[in-house]
Design a protein around this motif. Structure first.
Motif: not given
Length: 225
Positions: A114-117, A119-122, A194-195
């Protein structure tokens, strides 16, 4: 014979104590090394994503060949990850509030995903303005905390980590070490805290899980001895 029986309990109590201290020191070092390399790996992958999407810009002379990242980014992130991962269980012990919510590796792996997701969304998701993106990432980050942590300690440390990490990043950008495209919050992007918050929660969960394994090993050795 009676004297031998009265003297024997002393060494038996001392043995497990010394064993526990030694095991704690060794496990602390092992946990720190594991957390460091996890932080280095995540930094390389996530920083590559940010650079490819032109979210962060480094001067050409500081870009290294591996994953197109500045050489100092992975070790700094690895060190921060080790400190955060060791700090979370330490604070839990001092407060007397052991964290028991979803304590299994499958939950930790989902938290990392979820954390990688997030960051990916950002870097990938396009919004009309940065405010919408920031609010969305804030909701996702708090959702990550609620889904995988739900502790007051985790939330408080996450907020503190987000504040300090954002401040350090602003100082680095201000001194020209690197820069963000389209900054909208004191030289950086408004969604950056947020990240950092989500990253702190993630590394805290990994650190707590490793600490749980350490406690089990020490308890088993003490019981055997």
């Amino acid at each position: 014979m009676a004297e031998g029986e009265t003297e024997s309990p002393g060494p038996k109590k001392l043995g497990p104590y010394i064993s526990s201290v030694t095991s704690w020191s060794v496990n602390l070092m092992i946990r720190g090394v594991v957390l460091f390399f996890i932080g280095v790996f995540l930094a390389l992958v996530l920083n590559l994503l940010q650079i490819q999407r032109n979210v962060t810009l480094f001067p050409p002379d500081v870009i290294a060949s591996i994953f197109s990242s500045a050489w100092w980014v992975p070790p700094c992130c690895g060190t921060a990850s080790a400190v955060i991962g060791l700090l979370y269980p330490c604070i839990d012990r001092h407060l007397g509030e052991p964290h028991k919510f979803k304590r299994e590796w499958s939950s930790v792996m989902r938290c990392v995903a979820v954390f990688v997701g997030i960051n990916h969304a950002s870097a990938k998701v396009d919004f009309d303005n940065n405010i919408q993106l920031s609010l969305t990432l804030a909701a996702l980050s708090i959702g990550l905390w609620w889904t995988f942590d739900r502790s007051r300690t985790g939330f408080g440390l996450g907020v503190g980590i987000a504040f300090l990490a954002t401040l350090v990043t602003q100082l680095l950008v201000y001194n020209g070490v690197y820069q963000y495209t389209s900054p909208d919050f004191l030289y950086v992007r408004s969604w950056l805290p947020c990240i950092f918050f989500a990253g702190g929660i993630t590394m805290g969960n990994i650190g707590r899980q490793l600490a749980m394994y350490e406690c089990k090993v020490i308890a088993e050795k003490s019981h055997q001895e």
